[in-house]
Design a protein around this motif. Structure first.
Motif, short mmCIF file in Angstrom:
data_model
loop_
_atom_site.label_atom_id
_atom_site.label_comp_id
_atom_site.label_asym_id
_atom_site.label_seq_id
_atom_site.Cartn_x
_atom_site.Cartn_y
_atom_site.Cartn_z
N VAL A 13 0.84 -1.21 0.00
CA VAL A 13 0.00 0.00 0.00
C VAL A 13 0.87 1.25 0.00
O VAL A 13 0.61 2.23 -0.71
CB VAL A 13 -0.96 -0.03 1.20
N THR A 14 1.93 1.24 0.81
CA THR A 14 2.82 2.40 0.86
C THR A 14 3.48 2.65 -0.49
O THR A 14 3.58 3.79 -0.96
CB THR A 14 3.90 2.18 1.94
N ALA A 15 3.94 1.56 -1.12
CA ALA A 15 4.56 1.71 -2.44
C ALA A 15 3.57 2.25 -3.46
O ALA A 15 3.91 3.11 -4.29
CB ALA A 15 5.12 0.37 -2.91
N ARG A 22 3.88 10.60 -4.91
CA ARG A 22 5.26 11.07 -4.87
C ARG A 22 6.14 10.09 -5.67
O ARG A 22 6.83 9.26 -5.11
CB ARG A 22 5.76 11.14 -3.42
N PRO A 23 6.10 10.20 -7.00
CA PRO A 23 6.87 9.25 -7.81
C PRO A 23 8.38 9.32 -7.55
O PRO A 23 9.07 8.31 -7.65
CB PRO A 23 6.54 9.65 -9.25
N ALA A 24 8.89 10.49 -7.20
CA ALA A 24 10.33 10.59 -6.92
C ALA A 24 10.68 9.81 -5.66
O ALA A 24 11.71 9.12 -5.61
CB ALA A 24 10.73 12.05 -6.77
N TRP A 25 9.85 9.91 -4.62
CA TRP A 25 10.10 9.15 -3.40
C TRP A 25 9.96 7.65 -3.67
O TRP A 25 10.73 6.84 -3.12
CB TRP A 25 9.13 9.57 -2.30
N TYR A 26 8.96 7.27 -4.47
CA TYR A 26 8.79 5.85 -4.80
C TYR A 26 10.02 5.31 -5.52
O TYR A 26 10.48 4.20 -5.22
CB TYR A 26 7.55 5.66 -5.68
N TRP A 27 10.57 6.10 -6.43
CA TRP A 27 11.73 5.62 -7.15
C TRP A 27 12.92 5.41 -6.22
O TRP A 27 13.62 4.41 -6.31
CB TRP A 27 12.10 6.60 -8.26
N LEU A 28 13.16 6.35 -5.29
CA LEU A 28 14.31 6.25 -4.40
C LEU A 28 14.15 5.13 -3.38
O LEU A 28 15.16 4.61 -2.87
CB LEU A 28 14.53 7.58 -3.69
#
Length: 452
Positions: A13-15, A22-28
């Protein structure tokens, strides 16, 4: 097992939320690990499916026949380096004999789908080595410039490229540039961002804003000269031409071409002069250049020819004297009269925001990068700041400027107002600024005055 299931569900769920909001946070956090594993595990099969493999050499086939073994498989390009970045992956490949960098470039769209990435671009680093830059999400949807950029003299970051790299405006390599864009396309924000970045550098800013100065005059504390109408602009350009001729006389006097002078010490432009003699470089920003080329009477036509001639001379001769041009407008073509196409030919850098017709895009890229014309006319209206940039090499890329308000740009110019040099011969064009008024608290009738 219930707590393990709950933890796994929480991670999923968090992912999902991060990828959505927040796609940038997901990528990192998640994306970079998954993408790296996907590339390494499926690399050979993807390269074979995309036609980027070569047959094994004959000596390996001969050994397989003599040993009665199966024939070796086709070989993909070697992975020389795999580096994660804040926006994607950088994959450096060593090409096999018989492969070409064009084959990799032609397969970029297929690689994007196969590796489940948002975008893939390629460039040849040297003979036999190609670099693939993969982006994990749409970096232009919400532009976030990196905290650390590669600053250098006369080189400023102004936008983010679609491959996640920073787009720099480098005046030493690309002296003059043309920026086109329709109303509300983000052209003014691009120019505002450029001024705010240049404000911190040792450079003199000179502006021509024929919209009565509404774009550049709020930033006047950092400008050494400004003009807000065509008549003043003509006089300012004549002063710039005279300044250019004076700089060339200085360079000529310092060349000292004798047999005992090393080649490296022979001056050919201002950057070859000693620091104590080098004139301050000048960046001339012209907003709405069409206002300088339009005329209705004979007197205005003479003024127009004088202006275009001065701009053409600065574009042809100003680079070595440290004078760089930034020409902005909505259209810039032959309909503006004689001398315009000659001026455009000297403007190496080209940037086109959203335009209203294909002709405007052809004005920017038709003579240097025809492939960029279609990209320029396909920019949607709801993405201000998105642009296509290119140069005379034929390469082009999509970029987007981070939004900067007028207040932020004014604050940057005020903060570096002490860097605005006083140019000799430009006193008549220096903007008149009101003195800074300090706020003094006036005691009210209920407050007792402070004792001396």
């Amino acid at each position: 097992m219930s707590w393990l299931t709950a933890l796994l569900a929480l991670v999923v769920v968090t992912a999902g939320l991060l990828r959505w909001r927040r796609p940038a946070w997901y990528w990192l956090t998640f994306g970079v690990v998954l993408a790296t594993l996907r590339v390494l595990v499926h690399y050979s099969s993807v390269m074979e499916a995309c036609g980027l493999t070569v047959p094994p050499p004959r000596w390996r086939l001969a050994i397989a026949r003599m040993a009665n073994r199966p024939a070796p498989e086709s070989r993909p390009p070697r992975i020389l380096r795999l580096r994660p970045t804040r926006t994607g992956l950088v994959l450096r490949l060593g090409l096999r004999p018989g492969q070409d960098a064009f084959d990799v470039a032609a397969a970029c769209d297929r690689l994007r789908h196969s590796f489940v990435m948002y975008g893939v671009t390629s460039r040849e680093l040297r003979s036999g080595v190609v670099e693939l830059r993969m982006t994990g999400y749409d970096v232009l949807a919400r532009v976030q410039m990196p905290a650390e950029v590669d600053n250098a003299p006369m080189r400023v970051p102004v936008a983010l490229r679609e491959d996640g790299a920073v787009h720099y405006r480098d005046y030493r390599s690309t002296p003059h540039a043309l920026t086109l864009g329709a109303t509300k396309s983000g052209k003014s924000v691009y120019q505002r961002n450029l001024v705010a970045e240049l404000a911190a550098h040792e450079v003199a800013l000179v502006g021509i804003d024929c919209k009565q100065g509404v774009e550049l005059f709020p930033l006047a504390r950092r400008f050494s000269a400004l003009a807000d109408n065509p008549d003043t602009a003509a006089e300012l350009l004549d002063a710039l031409v005279a300044h250019m001729e004076g700089v060339y006389q200085l360079i000529r006097a310092e060349q000292r071409i004798t047999a005992d002078v090393p080649d490296a010490e022979i001056a050919a432009d201002i950057w070859d002069l000693p620091d104590h003699l080098r004139p301050t470089p000048i960046v001339l920003l012209v907003d709405e250049v069409a206002e300088l080329a339009l005329f209705a009477t004979k007197d205005e036509e003479k003024r127009r020819d004088r202006i275009i001639t001065a701009l053409a001379r600065l574009a042809q001769l100003g680079r070595a004297a440290g004078i760089y041009l930034e020409i902005c407008g909505q259209r810039f073509g032959s309909e503006l009269g004689k001398g315009i196409t000659m001026l455009r030919a000297q403007l190496t850098g080209r940037t086109a925001h959203r335009v209203n017709d294909e002709t405007s895009a052809n004005m920017a890229f038709g003579d240097i990068a025809p492939d960029a014309v279609l990209a320029a006319i396909s920019i949607p209206t709801e993405t201000p700041g998105l642009a296509v940039t290119g140069d005379s090499s034929g390469g082009w890329a999509r970029i987007r400027t981070p939004h900067i308000s007028m207040r932020q740009a004014v604050n940057a110019c005020n903060r570096h107002a002490h860097r605005a040099p006083v140019l000799p011969g430009f006193a008549a064009f220096r903007p008149e600024l009101p003195p800074t008024v300090s706020l003094v608290k006036i005691p009210t009738s209920t407050e007792a005055p402070a004792s001396a």
